[in-house]
Design an enzyme around this catalytic site. Structure first.
Site, PDB file in Angstrom:
ATOM      1  N   HIS A 164      41.471  37.046  41.029  1.00  0.00           N
ATOM      2  CA  HIS A 164      40.415  38.052  40.851  1.00  0.00           C
ATOM      3  C   HIS A 164      40.215  38.917  42.101  1.00  0.00           C
ATOM      4  CE1 HIS A 164      37.631  34.981  42.719  1.00  0.00           C
ATOM      5  NE2 HIS A 164      37.116  36.088  43.241  1.00  0.00           N
ATOM      6  N   ASP A 202      42.956  31.378  37.627  1.00  0.00           N
ATOM      7  CA  ASP A 202      42.578  32.324  38.679  1.00  0.00           C
ATOM      8  C   ASP A 202      43.329  31.994  39.965  1.00  0.00           C
ATOM      9  OD1 ASP A 202      41.361  34.250  40.172  1.00  0.00           O
ATOM     10  OD2 ASP A 202      39.388  33.292  40.238  1.00  0.00           O
ATOM     11  N   SER A 234      36.133  33.934  48.199  1.00  0.00           N
ATOM     12  CA  SER A 234      37.114  33.924  47.121  1.00  0.00           C
ATOM     13  C   SER A 234      38.528  33.716  47.634  1.00  0.00           C
ATOM     14  CB  SER A 234      37.073  35.246  46.369  1.00  0.00           C
ATOM     15  OG  SER A 234      36.054  35.255  45.422  1.00  0.00           O
ATOM     16  N   GLY A 235      39.281  32.889  46.907  1.00  0.00           N
ATOM     17  CA  GLY A 235      40.674  32.664  47.256  1.00  0.00           C
ATOM     18  C   GLY A 235      40.884  31.664  48.365  1.00  0.00           C
TER      19      GLY A 235
END
Length: 472
Positions: A276, A326, A420-421
């Site tokens: 994402h 994801d 994120s990530g």
């Protein structure tokens, strides 16, 4: 709010009033490690450890709700602000990114074309991208090398007889590594083996034959890199600024000069992060040339030399509505040296609910914060059983098999915007394994709404396959 099973999970990109100027970044003179609050985030607030911050709100298909956006978009002046506006418009309107295969190098998408007579794992590449030969090797307990061939049809351990350093190097190179790190032997109870034939071909699966015997039942244990053993090991439970060297595999992904997502070094040429972080509807985010990667740093004020991104590969079945699959793989333009990666889990390796693991990132660090952390933050979180996380009072069926919940159901310890990530790592046998990739959640540190991470163990086949296809 209450979730219904038909609802999509909270989208991870917030929406802001586009007429509102981003707040200024806090004065660097007044910031210090001691002023940063522990990694407790009861409410969502976007972050940016750079000149400015963009704060946003999510609009769902059926609900308007608050949530934590683990990816943060940054804008300075001029062109950067324009990119931020584009992202806000696209995400704020709830654009769907699609689920096609996103393997990007420059502006081109690559497809994998297979011949009608293609055979999986026969050692011969029949598909244009080599997918027929990319899922034939895996590692079992104690890093036992296991190979599947077209004749065997199942994974079998490789007999250690005839094994050599050169074969180990070739096998690791096939898997996307530069060379082998260590080889050992294991005592196996298997009744069938893959034994080396007289001539080693381009792939290990083309170089073995099924055998019912193996001298002394000794099979190959193969390590393609030293991993998961940082030089610094002190920990402070509850959230704190990370010391240099504690999490060397932590990556900071900069989009046009600003930290946007986290990532994890898993091999000298590869970073694992979240899908994402690369919204398909905004083409600039899909261009490798717009990204730079910093690895092993603990402060956004002291960046090491950067790595350029050669290619962005996003899971072909990533669903931006459900956040299923994801995960993304970044291929770097040059190998990383002198920085130890996190270990990838081996096949079947699991960590029990309640296991204490760690998540790290440069995300926001306190309730109401309008900026991200300059310093790398760490926090211990407990793994939460899938069934518990899917209870009506928690996420009510939104958690899939490719997801992992971690945190505290009472609230408090969590990841948030800007994380994120990034990695969720768990320790076993004195090594840290990448267990999850920071993905999504409702709010930050809210009661009964723990962080949700992509389950790396469930995505191992995809990871190994893509590393083989994109090997240097």
């Amino acid at each position: 709010m209450e979730y219904r099973q038909t609802d999509a999970p909270p989208s991870y990109d917030s929406v802001m009033n586009q007429n509102t100027s981003p707040p200024s970044y806090p004065s660097l003179q007044v910031l210090s490690a001691t002023q940063i609050q522990p990694y407790y985030i009861p409410q969502p607030t976007p972050q940016i450890p750079a000149p400015c911050v963009v704060e946003t709100i999510s609009t769902q298909r059926r609900h308007v709700l608050s949530y934590k956006s683990k990816r943060c978009c940054y804008g300075g002046s001029g062109g950067s602000a324009f990119v931020v506006v584009l992202l806000i418009i696209a995400v704020g309107l709830g654009v769907h990114y699609g689920s096609s295969l996103w393997t990007l190098s420059g502006k081109d998408k690559e497809t994998d074309i297979c011949t009608p007579s293609s055979v999986n794992c026969d050692g011969k590449r029949d598909c244009s991208r080599g997918s027929d030969e990319s899922r034939c090797v895996r590692f079992g307990t104690a890093n036992e090398l296991q190979v599947m061939t077209s004749k065997a049809g199942s994974f079998l351990p490789v007999c250690a007889q005839g094994w050599s350093k050169s074969i180990a190097d070739q096998t690791c190179q096939q898997l996307g590594f530069r060379q082998s790190y260590a080889v050992d032997v294991l005592q196996s109870s298997s009744s069938a083996f893959q034994s080396l034939n007289s001539r080693f071909s381009n792939t290990i699966q083309g170089s073995v034959n099924i055998s019912s015997s193996c001298p002394l039942q000794q099979t190959v244990s193969l390590w393609c890199c030293d991993c998961g053993r940082p030089p610094v090991s002190t920990r402070i439970i509850g959230g704190a600024v990370a010391a240099e060297g504690q999490w060397p595999w932590q990556a900071s992904l900069h989009f046009r000069g600003y930290h946007t997502c986290g990532g994890t070094l898993v091999a000298p040429d590869f970073i694992i992060t979240a899908a994402h972080c690369f919204p398909q509807e905004i083409s600039d985010y899909l261009l490798p040339s717009n990204w730079q990667v910093y690895i092993g740093m603990v402060s956004q004020l002291k960046l090491p030399s950067s790595y350029n991104v050669k290619k962005i590969t996003i899971h072909e079945n990533y669903d931006p509505d459900t956040k299923n699959n994801d995960i993304a793989l970044l291929i770097l333009n040059r190998p990383v040296s002198n920085i130890q990666p996190a270990c990838l889990p081996v096949f079947g390796q699991t960590f029990s609910p309640g296991s204490k693991c760690w998540t790290t990132g440069f995300g926001v660090t306190s309730k109401g914060s309008d900026s991200g952390s300059i310093f790398l933050m760490e926090v211990a979180v407990d793994l939460i059983d899938l069934a518990v996380c899917n209870k009506p009072t928690v996420y009510n069926g939104l958690i899939t098999e490719t997801m992992q919940c971690a945190g505290d159901l009472m609230g408090g310890k969590d990841s948030c915007q800007g994380d994120s990530g990034g990695p969720l790592v768990c320790k076993a046998d004195d090594r840290w394994y990448l267990t999850g990739v920071t993905s999504w959640g409702d709010g930050c540190g809210k009661k009964n709404h723990p962080g949700v991470y992509s389950n790396v163990g469930r995505l191992l086949t995809w990871i190994h396959g893509k590393m083989q296809q994109e090997r240097p």
